[in-house]
Design an enzyme around this catalytic site. Structure first.
Site, PDB file in Angstrom:
ATOM      1  CG  ASP A 104      -7.545   3.018   1.362  1.00  0.00           C
ATOM      2  OD1 ASP A 104      -8.280   2.498   0.507  1.00  0.00           O
ATOM      3  OD2 ASP A 104      -7.689   4.193   1.750  1.00  0.00           O
ATOM      4  CE  LYS A 128      -2.062   1.612   3.707  1.00  0.00           C
ATOM      5  NZ  LYS A 128      -2.985   1.785   4.845  1.00  0.00           N
TER       6      LYS A 128
END
Length: 216
Positions: free
Chosen positions: A139, A121
């Site tokens: 996310d 991420k």
């Protein structure tokens, strides 16, 4: 509608709804975004921005932050939660940037992943926002909305969601789409309350609206 066509329609509608959507972490240098995104784990971006303002005022460069002790960093970042592990990762990351990358954040995905505290991420966020390269940041908002809308099917693992989205999202659209999903997830398709479907621009194409729950 195929998933590719659905993805394109989602992209176009969210572009119109959130034309200026971008990263909500405050930064003016790549290394500061690295620090911010590490602090953002299990913490709001608003709180992170308050803490990084203090942190970067005291340690305004990679060299300064690398020279700080883990305890000094932890004292500042503790309000973000998980202070000890976050401080340890930030300290080690800054030192590695100095020793292995000449004080620069690498523009290479695999090199980013080798930095302490940097996962997929974080690496995707850096690649997309700093270097303007194709990126998909999975996310919690991206994962939740992708499943609700029907872009992916009952997948919660971040990497698996990312891999599925790569198949249907044009590479040049991935980074901006993820930012728009964050904005939409905060304002409309919320997690802690019932989603506000009555004012959602995706209502007519969203699986959660069109299909009964038992069919999903």
């Amino acid at each position: 509608m195929t998933k590719k066509k659905l993805a394109l329609e989602v992209i176009e509608r969210l572009k119109k709804e959130y034309p200026d959507a971008d990263c909500t972490l405050s930064y003016d240098d790549a290394w500061k975004l690295l620090v911010g995104v590490r602090l953002a784990a299990q913490c709001t971006d608003e709180r992170v921005n308050q803490i990084t303002a203090v942190l970067f005022e005291k340690y305004p460069s990679i060299e300064a932050l690398a020279g700080a002790s883990v305890e000094e960093i932890e004292e500042i970042v503790r309000p973000c939660g998980l202070g000890k592990s976050k401080a340890r990762d930030i300290s080690a990351c800054m030192r590695q940037l100095l020793t292995e990358h000449g004080g620069e954040v690498p523009a290479d995905f695999d090199a980013l992943l080798r930095l302490p505290g940097v996962g997929r991420k974080s690496a995707n966020l850096i690649m997309g926002d700093v270097f303007g390269k194709p990126a998909i940041v999975t996310d919690t908002h991206c994962i939740r909305l992708s499943n609700r809308i029907g872009l992916v099917d009952h997948i919660k693992d971040p990497k698996k969601v990312e891999m599925e989205l790569w198949k249907i999202v044009p590479p040049e659209e991935g980074s901006d789409l993820c930012h728009r999903l964050v904005w939409h997830g905060r304002e409309v398709c919320t997690a802690r309350t019932a989603p506000h479907c009555e004012r959602c621009v995706l209502r007519s194409i969203c699986r959660s609206v069109s299909e009964p729950e038992e069919q999903r």
